[in-house]
Write an enzyme that holds these catalytic residues in place. Structure first.
Site, PDB file in Angstrom:
ATOM      1  N   ASP A 169      13.348   7.588   9.279  1.00  0.00           N
ATOM      2  CA  ASP A 169      12.299   7.812  10.278  1.00  0.00           C
ATOM      3  C   ASP A 169      12.329   6.688  11.298  1.00  0.00           C
ATOM      4  O   ASP A 169      11.746   6.806  12.375  1.00  0.00           O
ATOM      5  CB  ASP A 169      10.928   7.871   9.602  1.00  0.00           C
ATOM      6  CG  ASP A 169       9.824   8.174  10.602  1.00  0.00           C
ATOM      7  OD1 ASP A 169       9.994   9.161  11.356  1.00  0.00           O
ATOM      8  OD2 ASP A 169       8.823   7.435  10.659  1.00  0.00           O
TER       9      ASP A 169
ATOM     10  N   ARG B   5      10.939  -0.034   8.762  1.00  0.00           N
ATOM     11  CA  ARG B   5      11.376  -0.467  10.100  1.00  0.00           C
ATOM     12  C   ARG B   5      12.897  -0.376  10.139  1.00  0.00           C
ATOM     13  O   ARG B   5      13.581  -0.740   9.176  1.00  0.00           O
ATOM     14  CB  ARG B   5      10.946  -1.912  10.386  1.00  0.00           C
ATOM     15  CG  ARG B   5       9.491  -2.091  10.733  1.00  0.00           C
ATOM     16  CD  ARG B   5       9.123  -1.468  12.106  1.00  0.00           C
ATOM     17  NE  ARG B   5       7.726  -1.654  12.468  1.00  0.00           N
ATOM     18  CZ  ARG B   5       6.748  -0.794  12.217  1.00  0.00           C
ATOM     19  NH1 ARG B   5       6.997   0.337  11.584  1.00  0.00           N
ATOM     20  NH2 ARG B   5       5.512  -1.058  12.623  1.00  0.00           N
TER      21      ARG B   5
ATOM     22  N   ARG C 225       0.818  -1.214   0.000  1.00  0.00           N
ATOM     23  CA  ARG C 225       0.000   0.000   0.000  1.00  0.00           C
ATOM     24  C   ARG C 225       0.850   1.262   0.000  1.00  0.00           C
ATOM     25  O   ARG C 225       0.634   2.173  -0.806  1.00  0.00           O
ATOM     26  CB  ARG C 225      -0.916  -0.008   1.230  1.00  0.00           C
ATOM     27  CG  ARG C 225      -2.054  -1.006   1.104  1.00  0.00           C
ATOM     28  CD  ARG C 225      -2.735  -1.203   2.425  1.00  0.00           C
ATOM     29  NE  ARG C 225      -1.942  -2.086   3.253  1.00  0.00           N
ATOM     30  CZ  ARG C 225      -2.334  -3.299   3.656  1.00  0.00           C
ATOM     31  NH1 ARG C 225      -3.521  -3.737   3.329  1.00  0.00           N
ATOM     32  NH2 ARG C 225      -1.572  -4.050   4.398  1.00  0.00           N
TER      33      ARG C 225
ATOM     34  N   HIS D 201      10.484   8.173  14.380  1.00  0.00           N
ATOM     35  CA  HIS D 201       9.380   7.277  13.999  1.00  0.00           C
ATOM     36  C   HIS D 201       8.046   8.026  14.052  1.00  0.00           C
ATOM     37  O   HIS D 201       7.193   7.763  14.910  1.00  0.00           O
ATOM     38  CB  HIS D 201       9.348   6.032  14.893  1.00  0.00           C
ATOM     39  CG  HIS D 201       8.572   4.907  14.271  1.00  0.00           C
ATOM     40  ND1 HIS D 201       8.921   3.587  14.407  1.00  0.00           N
ATOM     41  CD2 HIS D 201       7.462   4.901  13.486  1.00  0.00           C
ATOM     42  CE1 HIS D 201       8.066   2.825  13.742  1.00  0.00           C
ATOM     43  NE2 HIS D 201       7.159   3.617  13.173  1.00  0.00           N
TER      44      HIS D 201
ATOM     45  N   GLU E 241      15.838   1.257  17.740  1.00  0.00           N
ATOM     46  CA  GLU E 241      15.064   2.402  18.246  1.00  0.00           C
ATOM     47  C   GLU E 241      14.281   2.097  19.522  1.00  0.00           C
ATOM     48  O   GLU E 241      13.991   3.005  20.289  1.00  0.00           O
ATOM     49  CB  GLU E 241      14.147   2.978  17.157  1.00  0.00           C
ATOM     50  CG  GLU E 241      12.999   2.089  16.743  1.00  0.00           C
ATOM     51  CD  GLU E 241      12.115   2.764  15.691  1.00  0.00           C
ATOM     52  OE1 GLU E 241      12.650   3.237  14.685  1.00  0.00           O
ATOM     53  OE2 GLU E 241      10.889   2.799  15.890  1.00  0.00           O
TER      54      GLU E 241
HETATM   55  P1  NAI Z   1       1.998  -3.866   2.842  1.00  0.00           P
HETATM   56  O1  NAI Z   1       1.855  -5.159   3.541  1.00  0.00           O
HETATM   57  O2  NAI Z   1       0.829  -3.295   2.094  1.00  0.00           O
HETATM   58  O3  NAI Z   1       3.223  -3.944   1.820  1.00  0.00           O
HETATM   59  C1  NAI Z   1       4.456  -4.518   2.120  1.00  0.00           C
HETATM   60  C2  NAI Z   1       5.078  -4.978   0.811  1.00  0.00           C
HETATM   61  O4  NAI Z   1       6.414  -5.410   1.077  1.00  0.00           O
HETATM   62  C3  NAI Z   1       4.341  -6.166   0.167  1.00  0.00           C
HETATM   63  O5  NAI Z   1       4.076  -5.901  -1.183  1.00  0.00           O
HETATM   64  C4  NAI Z   1       5.314  -7.315   0.330  1.00  0.00           C
HETATM   65  O6  NAI Z   1       5.231  -8.261  -0.723  1.00  0.00           O
HETATM   66  C5  NAI Z   1       6.635  -6.572   0.302  1.00  0.00           C
HETATM   67  N1  NAI Z   1       7.757  -7.339   0.799  1.00  0.00           N
HETATM   68  C6  NAI Z   1       7.765  -8.404   1.655  1.00  0.00           C
HETATM   69  N2  NAI Z   1       9.026  -8.863   1.810  1.00  0.00           N
HETATM   70  C7  NAI Z   1       9.822  -8.069   1.045  1.00  0.00           C
HETATM   71  C8  NAI Z   1      11.214  -8.061   0.764  1.00  0.00           C
HETATM   72  N3  NAI Z   1      12.041  -8.961   1.300  1.00  0.00           N
HETATM   73  N4  NAI Z   1      11.689  -7.124  -0.080  1.00  0.00           N
HETATM   74  C9  NAI Z   1      10.868  -6.224  -0.658  1.00  0.00           C
HETATM   75  N5  NAI Z   1       9.529  -6.185  -0.446  1.00  0.00           N
HETATM   76  C10 NAI Z   1       9.021  -7.102   0.404  1.00  0.00           C
HETATM   77  O7  NAI Z   1       2.515  -2.850   3.952  1.00  0.00           O
HETATM   78  P2  NAI Z   1       2.440  -1.254   3.923  1.00  0.00           P
HETATM   79  O8  NAI Z   1       1.149  -0.779   4.478  1.00  0.00           O
HETATM   80  O9  NAI Z   1       2.857  -0.774   2.593  1.00  0.00           O
HETATM   81  O10 NAI Z   1       3.555  -0.896   5.019  1.00  0.00           O
HETATM   82  C11 NAI Z   1       4.922  -1.252   4.829  1.00  0.00           C
HETATM   83  C12 NAI Z   1       5.643  -1.129   6.144  1.00  0.00           C
HETATM   84  O11 NAI Z   1       5.732   0.229   6.535  1.00  0.00           O
HETATM   85  C13 NAI Z   1       4.933  -1.800   7.333  1.00  0.00           C
HETATM   86  O12 NAI Z   1       5.240  -3.183   7.418  1.00  0.00           O
HETATM   87  C14 NAI Z   1       5.440  -1.041   8.517  1.00  0.00           C
HETATM   88  O13 NAI Z   1       6.534  -1.726   9.097  1.00  0.00           O
HETATM   89  C15 NAI Z   1       5.911   0.284   7.933  1.00  0.00           C
HETATM   90  N6  NAI Z   1       5.153   1.418   8.473  1.00  0.00           N
HETATM   91  C16 NAI Z   1       5.858   2.435   9.065  1.00  0.00           C
HETATM   92  C17 NAI Z   1       5.200   3.520   9.605  1.00  0.00           C
HETATM   93  C18 NAI Z   1       5.949   4.676  10.216  1.00  0.00           C
HETATM   94  O14 NAI Z   1       5.349   5.468  10.947  1.00  0.00           O
HETATM   95  N7  NAI Z   1       7.233   4.852   9.950  1.00  0.00           N
HETATM   96  C19 NAI Z   1       3.725   3.579   9.614  1.00  0.00           C
HETATM   97  C20 NAI Z   1       3.086   2.492   8.912  1.00  0.00           C
HETATM   98  C21 NAI Z   1       3.798   1.441   8.387  1.00  0.00           C
END
Ligand code: NAI
Length: 335
Positions: A271, A247, A166, A302, A276
C-alpha cells in the site's frame, strides 16, 4: 512549547484537503464551541514551497503525509505555533526543527488501527487467494476459468508481524481469528499484548525465515529505513508473501524485486512504496515501474487509512488537538 492563544483572529490553514474531507472537518470544527471565531481555510494542494508564504501567516497549519515539513520549511513558518498532522505517522515533519522553535506538532495516534489492520488482510487475502489476478482476468475478458488461480489457506500458516503497536496488535487479533500462528518482532516488545493475544516474539531474522506471510507495521525513522534490504531478503522463507501498509521506505525496492525475481518472495502487496512522494508529484521512480509491472507485485496508492469511519475520526481528533492547543493544553503532541 504550548502557549495560551486567545481565539480572536486566529487562523488555521488545512492543506491536502479534498472536498469531502473539508466537509467532515467543517462539521467537526462547528461542533466545538471553543473554536467559534477561528478562521479556517481548506486547500487541496500539499504544503510545498509554493504554499509556504500562505502558511507562514497561519497560527495553525494542518497537513497530511505528502507535505514534507523539513527544517527549511519550518523555519519559514513565522507565525505558526501548531502543526497538526492528520496522520499517525509524522516522519514527514522534522521534529527537531519544530522543537528548536515555539512550534508544537500533534498527530492522530490511533484512528487507523483497525482500518489499516483490515486493509493488511485485504492485501494478504488478495495475494494468498490470487483475487487481484483472478478479478483482472475476468474483467479483461480472458474467460471465466479458475485455471492457474489456486491459492493457499491462511488457517495453520505462520504470520510474522514486524511492529506490534496499535496496528500490529490488531493484525495479530485478526490473524488469530483465521487460525494462524502468530510470531512478531519489535525492539520494544509488549509482553502483555503477546500473552493476551497469544503470539511469540522472535528476532527479525527468525521471523523472516519462519513466516509464510510477513506484514510490516513499524514506523519510518532513520533506524527503520530499508528494514527489508538486499541482505535479509535472502532470509525469507521461499515463496512467502510480504505486505507493507506502514511506510514505503521500510523496504528497499531493489530488494523486493530481487526477492520476487529469485522466487524467494511468492508475492508482495504494497500500500506504500519507496519513492511514493515522487510518484504523487508525477515523477517517475524506475524501481517502482519495475514493481508495478511485476506479475507478483500488487500496489495500492497509500489508501489503507481511507475509510469513512477513519476520515471522521481523523477530523474529530485533529480538531480536538487544535482546540486543546488553543486552550493552552497539549493533546497528542509528539516529541
Ligand atoms: P505504533 O506507534 O502504535 O506502533 C509502532 C510499533 O513499531 C511500536 O510497537 C514500535 O516499538 C515498533 N517499532 C519501532 N521500531 C521498530 C523496528 N525497527 N522494527 C520493528 N518494530 C519497530 O504505530 P501504529 O499506529 O501501529 O502505526 C504503525 C505505522 O503504520 C505508522 O508509523 C504509520 O507509518 C503506518 N500507517 C500507515 C497508514 C496507511 O494508510 N498505509 C495509516 C496509518 C499508519
Amino acid at each position: 512549547m504550548i502557549q495560551y492563544m486567545p481565539m480572536e483572529s486566529k487562523k488555521a490553514l488545512f492543506f491536502e484537503v479534498a472536498a469531502q474531507e473539508a466537509e467532515t472537518l467543517r462539521e467537526a470544527i462547528a461542533a466545538d464551541a471553543n473554536l467559534k471565531g477561528l478562521q479556517c481555510e481548506f486547500l487541496e494542494q500539499k504544503l510545498d514551497a509554493s504554499g509556504l508564504t500562505l502558511a507562514s501567516q497561519a497560527d495553525i497549519v494542518s497537513v497530511f503525509i505528502n507535505s514534507v515539513l523539513d527544517k527549511g520549511s519550518i523555519d519559514k513558518l513565522a507565525k505558526t505555533r501548531l502543526i497538526a498532522t492528520r496522520s499517525t505517522g509524522f516522519d514527514h515533519i522534522d521534529l527537531e526543527a519544530a522543537k528548536s522553535k515555539p512550534v508544537s506538532v500533534a498527530n492522530v495516534p490511533a484512528y487507523g488501527s483497525h482500518t489499516v489492520a483490515e486493509f493488511a488482510f485485504a492485501l494478504i487475502l488478495g495475494l494468498s487467494r490470487k483475487v487481484f489476478e483472478a478479478s483482472y482476468k475476468v474483467k479483461s475478458g480472458q474467460g471465466f476459468s479458475a485455471a492457474g488461480m489456486m491459492g493457499f489457506d491462511l488457517y495453520g500458516k505462520t504470520i510474522g508481524i514486524v511492529g506490534t503497536g496499535r496496528i500490529g496488535q490488531n493484525v495479530a487479533v485478526i490473524a488469530k481469528g483465521f487460525g494462524m500462528k502468530v510470531i512478531a518482532y519489535d525492539p520494544y516488545p509488549n509482553n502483555e499484548a503477546a500473552k493476551n493475544i497469544g503470539f511469540d516474539y522472535v528476532s527479525l531474522d527468525d521471523l523472516l525465515s519462519r513466516s509464510d506471510i510477513v506484514t510490516l507495521h513499524a514506523p519510518y525513522n532513520p533506524g527503520t529505513k530499508h528494514l527489508i534490504n538486499m541482505e535479509n531478503i535472502n532470509r525469507f522463507k521461499r515463496g512467502s508473501l510480504l505486505v507493507n501498509t506502514a511506510r514505503g521506505e521500510l523496504c528497499d525496492n531493489e530488494a523486493l524485486l530481487t526477492g520476487l525475481d529469485k522466487g524467494i518472495l511468492g508475492g508482495v502487496g504494497l500500500d506504500v512504496v519507496e519513492g511514493e512522494r515522487k510518484l504523487k508529484d508525477g515523477e517517475k521512480v524506475s524501481t517502482f515501474e519495475k514493481l508495478r509491472a511485476h506479475p507478483h507485485a500488487f500496489v495500492t496508492p497509500h489508501m489503507a487509512y481511507f475509510t469513512a469511519e477513519a476520515q471522521k475520526e481523523i477530523a474529530r481528533v485533529t480538531v480536538e488537538n487544535i482546540s486543546a492547543f488553543l486552550r493552552g493544553e497539549a493533546k497528542n503532541v509528539v516529541s
